[in-house]
Structure formats: C-alpha cells, structure tokens
Design a protein around this motif. Sequence first.
Motif, PDB file in Angstrom:
ATOM      1  N   ASP A   1      10.014 -15.894  -3.864  1.00 55.49           N
ATOM      2  CA  ASP A   1      10.917 -14.761  -4.070  1.00 55.49           C
ATOM      3  C   ASP A   1      10.851 -14.231  -5.494  1.00 55.49           C
ATOM      4  O   ASP A   1      11.650 -13.375  -5.870  1.00 55.49           O
ATOM      5  N   LEU A   2       9.904 -14.717  -6.298  1.00 52.64           N
ATOM      6  CA  LEU A   2       9.717 -14.191  -7.648  1.00 52.64           C
ATOM      7  C   LEU A   2       8.833 -12.955  -7.565  1.00 52.64           C
ATOM      8  O   LEU A   2       7.733 -13.020  -7.005  1.00 52.64           O
ATOM      9  N   PRO A   3       9.280 -11.805  -8.101  1.00 52.97           N
ATOM     10  CA  PRO A   3       8.513 -10.557  -7.964  1.00 52.97           C
ATOM     11  C   PRO A   3       7.316 -10.505  -8.909  1.00 52.97           C
ATOM     12  O   PRO A   3       7.336  -9.841  -9.946  1.00 52.97           O
ATOM     13  N   ALA A   4       6.252 -11.219  -8.536  1.00 61.41           N
ATOM     14  CA  ALA A   4       5.028 -11.248  -9.326  1.00 61.41           C
ATOM     15  C   ALA A   4       3.876 -11.600  -8.394  1.00 61.41           C
ATOM     16  O   ALA A   4       4.085 -12.237  -7.355  1.00 61.41           O
ATOM     17  N   PRO A   5       2.646 -11.201  -8.734  1.00 63.16           N
ATOM     18  CA  PRO A   5       1.494 -11.545  -7.889  1.00 63.16           C
ATOM     19  C   PRO A   5       1.331 -13.064  -7.782  1.00 63.16           C
ATOM     20  O   PRO A   5       1.708 -13.814  -8.694  1.00 63.16           O
ATOM     21  N   LEU A   6       0.735 -13.506  -6.677  1.00 63.71           N
ATOM     22  CA  LEU A   6       0.556 -14.930  -6.447  1.00 63.71           C
ATOM     23  C   LEU A   6      -0.238 -15.584  -7.563  1.00 63.71           C
ATOM     24  O   LEU A   6       0.102 -16.694  -8.011  1.00 63.71           O
ATOM     25  N   TRP A   7      -1.289 -14.912  -8.057  1.00 61.62           N
ATOM     26  CA  TRP A   7      -2.113 -15.518  -9.101  1.00 61.62           C
ATOM     27  C   TRP A   7      -1.304 -15.749 -10.377  1.00 61.62           C
ATOM     28  O   TRP A   7      -1.480 -16.768 -11.051  1.00 61.62           O
ATOM     29  N   LEU A   8      -0.394 -14.825 -10.678  1.00 55.22           N
ATOM     30  CA  LEU A   8       0.407 -14.957 -11.888  1.00 55.22           C
ATOM     31  C   LEU A   8       1.450 -16.065 -11.719  1.00 55.22           C
ATOM     32  O   LEU A   8       1.686 -16.865 -12.642  1.00 55.22           O
ATOM     33  N   ARG A   9       2.056 -16.123 -10.543  1.00 54.74           N
ATOM     34  CA  ARG A   9       3.001 -17.205 -10.282  1.00 54.74           C
ATOM     35  C   ARG A   9       2.293 -18.565 -10.361  1.00 54.74           C
ATOM     36  O   ARG A   9       2.829 -19.532 -10.908  1.00 54.74           O
TER      37      ARG A   9
ATOM     38  N   PHE B   1      -0.467 -19.347 -12.044  1.00 51.40           N
ATOM     39  CA  PHE B   1      -0.824 -19.631 -13.438  1.00 51.40           C
ATOM     40  C   PHE B   1       0.393 -20.110 -14.212  1.00 51.40           C
ATOM     41  O   PHE B   1       0.329 -21.117 -14.931  1.00 51.40           O
ATOM     42  N   TRP B   2       1.507 -19.422 -14.042  1.00 48.22           N
ATOM     43  CA  TRP B   2       2.706 -19.768 -14.811  1.00 48.22           C
ATOM     44  C   TRP B   2       3.219 -21.160 -14.453  1.00 48.22           C
ATOM     45  O   TRP B   2       3.504 -21.974 -15.343  1.00 48.22           O
ATOM     46  N   ILE B   3       3.326 -21.463 -13.141  1.00 48.33           N
ATOM     47  CA  ILE B   3       3.902 -22.749 -12.754  1.00 48.33           C
ATOM     48  C   ILE B   3       2.963 -23.896 -13.126  1.00 48.33           C
ATOM     49  O   ILE B   3       3.417 -24.983 -13.515  1.00 48.33           O
ATOM     50  N   THR B   4       1.646 -23.690 -13.042  1.00 45.52           N
ATOM     51  CA  THR B   4       0.710 -24.742 -13.427  1.00 45.52           C
ATOM     52  C   THR B   4       0.852 -25.082 -14.903  1.00 45.52           C
ATOM     53  O   THR B   4       0.924 -26.261 -15.280  1.00 45.52           O
ATOM     54  N   LYS B   5       0.900 -24.056 -15.744  1.00 48.39           N
ATOM     55  CA  LYS B   5       1.066 -24.299 -17.174  1.00 48.39           C
ATOM     56  C   LYS B   5       2.414 -24.938 -17.467  1.00 48.39           C
ATOM     57  O   LYS B   5       2.519 -25.840 -18.308  1.00 48.39           O
ATOM     58  N   ARG B   6       3.457 -24.496 -16.793  1.00 50.70           N
ATOM     59  CA  ARG B   6       4.784 -25.064 -17.003  1.00 50.70           C
ATOM     60  C   ARG B   6       4.797 -26.551 -16.653  1.00 50.70           C
ATOM     61  O   ARG B   6       5.344 -27.381 -17.386  1.00 50.70           O
TER      62      ARG B   6
ATOM     63  N   ASP C   1      -6.777 -30.565  -8.631  1.00 48.53           N
ATOM     64  CA  ASP C   1      -5.431 -30.913  -8.167  1.00 48.53           C
ATOM     65  C   ASP C   1      -4.409 -29.904  -8.694  1.00 48.53           C
ATOM     66  O   ASP C   1      -3.536 -29.437  -7.953  1.00 48.53           O
ATOM     67  N   ALA C   2      -4.497 -29.586  -9.985  1.00 51.93           N
ATOM     68  CA  ALA C   2      -3.527 -28.685 -10.603  1.00 51.93           C
ATOM     69  C   ALA C   2      -3.589 -27.293  -9.994  1.00 51.93           C
ATOM     70  O   ALA C   2      -2.552 -26.662  -9.727  1.00 51.93           O
ATOM     71  N   GLN C   3      -4.799 -26.789  -9.762  1.00 51.68           N
ATOM     72  CA  GLN C   3      -4.930 -25.461  -9.179  1.00 51.68           C
ATOM     73  C   GLN C   3      -4.367 -25.423  -7.762  1.00 51.68           C
ATOM     74  O   GLN C   3      -3.659 -24.481  -7.379  1.00 51.68           O
ATOM     75  N   LEU C   4      -4.665 -26.461  -6.985  1.00 56.67           N
ATOM     76  CA  LEU C   4      -4.188 -26.510  -5.606  1.00 56.67           C
ATOM     77  C   LEU C   4      -2.671 -26.597  -5.550  1.00 56.67           C
ATOM     78  O   LEU C   4      -2.014 -25.824  -4.838  1.00 56.67           O
ATOM     79  N   MET C   5      -2.082 -27.510  -6.303  1.00 58.64           N
ATOM     80  CA  MET C   5      -0.645 -27.714  -6.224  1.00 58.64           C
ATOM     81  C   MET C   5       0.126 -26.610  -6.924  1.00 58.64           C
ATOM     82  O   MET C   5       1.234 -26.245  -6.501  1.00 58.64           O
ATOM     83  N   GLY C   6      -0.451 -26.044  -7.985  1.00 55.33           N
ATOM     84  CA  GLY C   6       0.188 -24.892  -8.616  1.00 55.33           C
ATOM     85  C   GLY C   6       0.285 -23.714  -7.665  1.00 55.33           C
ATOM     86  O   GLY C   6       1.321 -23.021  -7.599  1.00 55.33           O
ATOM     87  N   ARG C   7      -0.774 -23.483  -6.906  1.00 60.49           N
ATOM     88  CA  ARG C   7      -0.744 -22.394  -5.924  1.00 60.49           C
ATOM     89  C   ARG C   7       0.267 -22.681  -4.818  1.00 60.49           C
ATOM     90  O   ARG C   7       0.965 -21.780  -4.346  1.00 60.49           O
TER      91      ARG C   7
END
Length: 356
Positions: free
Chosen positions: A134-142, A144-149, A119-125
Amino acid sequence: MTGQPYTLYGLKLSYFTGKLEAYLRAKGIAFKFVEMNLADFQRCARETGVAQMPQLLTPQGAWLTDTTAIIAHFEDQAVEPRFRPSTASGAFLSRLLEDAFDEWLWRPALYYRWAFREDAQLMGRQIARTLLRDLPAPLWLRSFWITKRQQVEYLRGDGVTQENSPAIERHYLTVLDLLEPIFAARPYLFGDRPCEADFGLFGPMFRHFSHDPTPAAILRERAPHVLRWTANLWATTPDNLASATPVANAPADLDPLLRCIGADYLPYLKANLEAVANQAPRVRFESFGGQFEIPTSPYRAACWLDLRRQFAALSKEEQSAISARLGFEIKLDGKALDPTLLALTIRRRVSNRHWQ
C-alpha cells in the motif's frame, strides 16, 4: 479451542509469524491469517503499543503480543494437546531452549537473509510486494528501500562485520550438527510430541533457514533430518498427536546442545543484563570466536530475569543438575528482584525490535 477463530496478523516470510502459525495449528486453535500491509501494521501498533509482528486478536477483541508470552498463555490453560513438559526441570529447559532459539539464532537467520545478494534481493522484493503493497511507489523502489533498510538494521545494527561474519556461519553449522543426530533419533526435541522449545526452533528454521536460498542449500546437504523435522512440525495437528506420549524431561542427548548454549549464549545474556542494569548503551561479547558489539537489549534482560525466577523455583537438586548439563552456573542474586532493574525491563515488549 476450536470455536470462534482468532485473527493472526503477520507476514508469510516472518520468523515469529511462522513460529506462532505452527503452534496454533498444532494446538488446534482456529485462526484466520491476515497478511499485513503498512496500514495493518500501524493499526496493530496503535492497538497494542508495540510495533512488531505477529499480533493476535482474540474472538473477544483482546490483543496478544510476543510469541513466547502467547504460547505461555495457552499452555497455562492446560488444554490438550499440551506442549509444556510435565516435570519442573523439563519445563525449565524447554523454556530456556525456546528463548535461545528465538534470540540466539536471530543473528545467523538475519545474516543469511540480508548478507547474501540472492537472498536479499528475493526477500526484499517479497516484503515490498506484501507489507509495502500500500506504499505509493514502484515495486523496484520499494524493494530497494526495504532491502537497504533491513541490511542497515539487521547487519550493521546487529554488529555484523566482515571480520566476525565467519563466526556467524560457524554458529549456524554448529547448531545443525548438534541437531541432526537428535532428529535422526526421534520426531521432536524431547520425544513423541513437540514442546515449547520445538516452536522456538521452528521460527528461524522454517521461514529463514529452510526457505532462504543460501542457508536452505546448506540445510538440505548437511542436516536432512532437521529439514524433515521442519516439515513435520508444520504438518502437526492435534490428530497427529492423539496417541503421542506427553513429554517430561529433556533427553540426555540434548546435553551437547545445552552445553553449547551454556558456553555461548548464556554468557551474553549475563553481560547484557549487567549492561542494562548499568544503563550502558552497548554490550560487547564473544560468540563462536567472533567479537561483537551491539545495543543493549532490555527485552533480553527481561527474558533472562524471567528464566532466573523460574530457575529459582526449582529444588536445589534440580538446579544443580541443570547447571551441570549447561556447564554454566545460573547465579541467583538480588538483581532478579531489584525494583530499579525491573523498571528498566518492564517495557520489554515495547523494546523488542524483532518486528519480524
């Protein structure tokens, strides 16, 4: 209601955005949807002073925030189809249930989204692909960051531990078991048309419990009539309700649910109000056999004060009947009008951390 469209800013996976979308559709209020990115989120926060979603821009350029207040704003206008029960006691119980579904089901909804890996991986993505596009970062990094946040904010920050997580799961299963016979008997909580309580329940049920993989699998197997209600409410329009009888009172078969709320949620609201009044940073309480400690919530304190003021306006007979149905005595002391306490809760929408 069907003139110039409103503009609804939110996310298509958001708890409160889905709640407001369903209400506007059922009410026949024209709107256009804007899927927020970070720039939109920040712009709305500048306009309203509240960093949350959804936010509603009127055709006249005014802003409306907080889904409970937005629904009340439209229901106060008494435009059909009306979703507020016609009796005073029915209106109070609908509003109480709406608040409970918003806030009481918040923890299990966020728990199932962020505590389970799939669930977390799906919704984080999904959030990375939409809100953070619009955040200038790769999708995988975005992602990872939002899931942890989210896990820090809505698990650890909401008092979730390994020890109390079984209680959160019991909470979800208990609510499904209480709702299933209700929706097997009729289309909506109070009768033939929705009330404010239905839209409160829709928030967690639609965008979380019926969409996220883990709770959705449970919902399909354990409560198929609840799942059907979720789809039906999403499809509800004024045309569907043209011949539906307006709702008045809360049916008797809601009493097991009301007693559960009276035993579990209302003691928490009482404890939270006391903590806010004493300016304590945290509140401790028990829920479904689990022990929790979370930050105090001025927003929830303000909501409880609002509910108590509405309860105070009822007749003594109505108050007594409602207290009996809840199994909880709503005490009306001077705190409901205490100016110091009101000052602590007046910025309730700014304090509302439910940015979803």
